[in-house]
Design an enzyme around this catalytic site. Structure first.
Site, PDB file in Angstrom:
ATOM      1  N   LYS A 109      91.887  75.709 -66.031  1.00 60.95           N
ATOM      2  CA  LYS A 109      91.066  76.672 -66.515  1.00 60.95           C
ATOM      3  C   LYS A 109      89.605  76.465 -66.275  1.00 60.95           C
ATOM      4  O   LYS A 109      88.641  77.348 -66.190  1.00 60.95           O
ATOM      5  CB  LYS A 109      91.257  77.143 -67.951  1.00 60.95           C
ATOM      6  N   LEU A 151      30.128  62.392 -62.285  1.00 62.72           N
ATOM      7  CA  LEU A 151      31.156  63.391 -62.697  1.00 62.72           C
ATOM      8  C   LEU A 151      31.023  63.551 -64.250  1.00 62.72           C
ATOM      9  O   LEU A 151      31.581  64.750 -64.754  1.00 62.72           O
ATOM     10  CB  LEU A 151      32.558  63.002 -62.448  1.00 62.72           C
ATOM     11  N   THR A 177      39.545  54.435 -59.684  1.00 62.52           N
ATOM     12  CA  THR A 177      40.711  55.184 -59.996  1.00 62.52           C
ATOM     13  C   THR A 177      40.787  56.163 -58.859  1.00 62.52           C
ATOM     14  O   THR A 177      39.836  56.543 -58.075  1.00 62.52           O
ATOM     15  CB  THR A 177      40.912  55.866 -61.251  1.00 62.52           C
ATOM     16  N   ASP A 183      45.654  58.006 -77.057  1.00 66.07           N
ATOM     17  CA  ASP A 183      44.469  58.839 -77.155  1.00 66.07           C
ATOM     18  C   ASP A 183      45.013  60.212 -76.184  1.00 66.07           C
ATOM     19  O   ASP A 183      44.084  60.373 -75.486  1.00 66.07           O
ATOM     20  CB  ASP A 183      43.093  58.206 -76.841  1.00 66.07           C
TER      21      ASP A 183
END
Length: 645
Positions: A60, A394, A460, A507
């Site tokens: 089933k 930036l 980075t 943070d």
């Protein structure tokens, strides 16, 4: 009567011998018959059962073991008949499967055995629904969404397996002991991430992307060519040999095992969501342009197709989930099944067969979107500042000025110039070596540091769309519900990875996430708050402390954990769905500490429906231990996205 009992005992012996596990017959009284359930290491199957002849009949249905997320009891319905007094549930992707045991002992035995079998499954639930789903509503909590987060926390973590002992009854977090306070004030020693699974030394891999060597130790990669792995001492950089006999280090995320997966096909766009697929297809603007991408549900795939059918000059995008038949074959239209996805794509490149048009043109972003590497070449973590070119400022962050620049005149980088006195530099420099090894498509990659001069630099990955908070406020015009949810999924992916590496962000907020050129959101500055020397930042009383993103245990006792990151993620979701509004905008920090500790929570944003808001409120549970994990949240968000597409 004796004969029937003998038949049943003989049947049980045969099943135990054949399956070497455990099975029993469990009643389905509303069918006025019995079903036979058989459990193996791969699946649980259920059959119609002929009680007179003592044998099973037709199959089933079945549930694969790896898809099971929870096995728990269910409260019987009011005035339930005797045969429905001992129900339990198997929760998997399609919802709960309810089973009615003959006795409580049989039920306990089955639950115990099934928990043993599924205990290593991914995405085990932390919460479940203790009552039935009946007529479109959960009887326990009255929620009207079948995929709604459970309303009862499991007694132990990871689906009921990993912890022992009772929970503390007090609703107020305990203050830390002096030893705990001293320990929490010092940075935790860095832990290297565990080795990832993949090919071993001697294996043949195929380059998915071009790679130009950045150091003398690196080896050039040419897309589509084969390489032999020689050494895998570093998770992120493998030593390899090309077909010409040249040897060197290659970024491990630029290659895939030969003959394994879809990565070798140009039409497969890994780590692409629905919104990004639509943008790419619309930019190509070709009728029949298509790509295959990962579905929001793990292990599933979606075909995204651009069409101008019906005289639509502007064109539109259609999305087709690749389905799997019970026999393990793949299909888009049920009559056309294939053993592999590449065979399915080849067929539909010549036949529409249920789609709006056939797949005519491959659309790919691979050449433009090679992933970030863990460092700028093998073994490079100390970067010579003379190799950096500063192009433009930036912004000015917590630690100092951030500038966009180039490394060796060609590689885009962001450079944080750490102002003296803002950071515990020696502690950070020691951990930076380990942080560089953290690599995930939803984390901003740390490339290296410049520590030989002052100020020191942190170098980075550069993301051209900048801060998520600014992006929400200035760049989004009438965003779709899917786009907002995809942003939240991106963050939950990155945080689930950090959680798995036992890193606490401390943070998390929209201001500490960045957006790349494709709209992918990545988490940045994870763990850096541990090295801040600013008293206003490190004390919950200070104006710079992230009070609006902090749970009661942080506000009252500065007790950080992965669960405090969960609270902050709920607030970040709120920021996303308000398009960058300030949380608790009418309250000052002192009022927030008082009111949040007293039970105040952020209101439901207009763009968030009840299901989305329920995810936020689950993150804001007063008891830290009753908040979900990031893996839980990721699963819920993936399921919602899967429904929407």
């Amino acid at each position: 009567m004796q004969s029937r009992k003998f038949q049943k005992r003989a049947l049980r012996r045969r099943i135990a011998s054949a399956e070497k596990l455990m099975s029993d017959r469990l009643g389905r009284s509303w069918l006025d018959n019995e079903r036979l359930f058989i459990l193996t290491q791969e699946k649980i199957s259920y059959y119609d059962y002929d009680t007179e002849k003592g044998k099973k009949k037709g199959l089933k249905g079945s549930v694969e073991i790896e898809k099971i997320k929870c096995v728990e009891t269910v409260c019987p319905e009011e005035n339930a008949p005797a045969e429905r007094q001992f129900p339990f549930q198997i929760v998997y992707d399609d919802g709960p499967l309810y089973i009615f045991a003959k006795t409580d002992d049989i039920r306990r035995e089955w639950i115990h055995k099934m928990k043993q079998v599924v205990r290593f499954n991914k995405d085990l639930l932390q919460k479940y629904h203790p009552c039935f789903w009946v007529d479109g509503v959960w009887l326990c909590c009255q929620q009207e969404v079948k995929q709604a987060l459970g309303c009862r926390v499991l007694e132990t973590k990871n689906g009921g397996f990993s912890t022992k002992g009772s929970r503390r009854k007090s609703r107020k977090p305990l203050p830390p002991t002096p030893q705990e306070q001293e320990k929490s004030s010092r940075p935790l020693p860095p832990q290297p991430p565990p080795r990832q699974s993949g090919p071993g030394p001697g294996a043949t891999v195929i380059a998915e992307y071009e790679y130009t060597p950045m150091t003398e130790l690196d080896l050039e990669l040419r897309k589509g060519e084969e390489y032999t792995i020689l050494e895998m001492v570093d998770t992120n950089w493998w030593r390899a040999r090309d077909k010409f006999g040249n040897e060197g280090y290659i970024p491990s995320n630029y290659v895939t095992e030969a003959g394994n997966g879809l990565e070798r096909f140009d039409w497969y766009c890994k780590n692409m969501n629905r919104s990004q697929a639509e943008n790419l297809l619309k930019a190509e603007n070709k009728d029949g342009g298509f790509l295959v991408r990962d579905s929001s549900k793990a292990g599933k795939y979606t075909v995204s197709l651009f069409t101008k059918s019906g005289g639509d000059i502007a064109g539109s995008c259609r999305h087709y989930n690749i389905c799997t038949s019970p026999q393990g074959q793949f299909y888009l239209a049920e009559k056309h099944n294939f053993a592999t996805i590449p065979e399915l794509i080849t067929y539909h490149q010549h036949n529409a067969a249920g789609m709006v048009c056939r797949l005519k043109y491959i659309v790919s972003n691979r050449a433009r979107n090679a992933p970030s590497t863990a460092g700028l070449g093998y073994g490079v973590w100390e970067i010579d500042p003379r190799h950096l070119t500063f192009i433009k400022e930036l912004g000015d962050g917590q630690f100092g000025v951030v500038k966009y620049g180039k490394w060796q005149g060609q590689h885009d980088v962001a450079i944080k110039m750490i102002k003296e006195g803002s950071m515990s530099e020696d502690d950070f420099i020691e951990e930076a070596k380990v942080m560089m090894k953290l690599r995930h498509e939803n984390l901003v990659q740390l490339y290296g540091v410049c520590t030989k001069q002052r100020p020191i630099y942190i170098v980075t990955e550069f993301l051209s769309n900048g801060c998520l908070l600014t992006y929400l406020r200035e760049s989004l015009n009438h965003p779709s519900p899917i786009l907002l949810l995809e942003m939240c999924k991106d963050v939950s992916e990155g945080m689930a990875y950090l959680e798995s590496q036992q890193y606490i962000h401390r943070d998390l907020a929209a201001r500490n996430c960045l957006v790349d050129a494709n709209g992918t959101v990545k988490v940045t500055d994870f763990g850096l708050s541990r090295y801040v020397l600013d008293d206003e930042y490190t004390s919950s009383v200070g104006s710079k402390f992230p009070v609006r993103w902090s749970p009661p245990e942080v506000l009252l006792y500065c007790k950080f954990s992965s669960k405090s990151d969960i609270w902050a993620f709920g607030v970040l979701m709120w920021e996303v769905y308000t398009l960058g509004r300030m949380p608790y905008e009418r309250l000052n920090n002192t009022e927030i500490v008082e009111k949040v500790s007293g039970g105040l929570r952020l209101y439901r944003p207009q763009l968030a429906n009840e299901r989305i808001y329920s995810i936020m409120t689950a993150c804001w549970h007063e008891k830290a231990e009753e908040r979900p994990t990031f893996q839980d949240l990721l699963g819920i968000i993936q399921d919602l996205l899967y429904e929407l597409q």
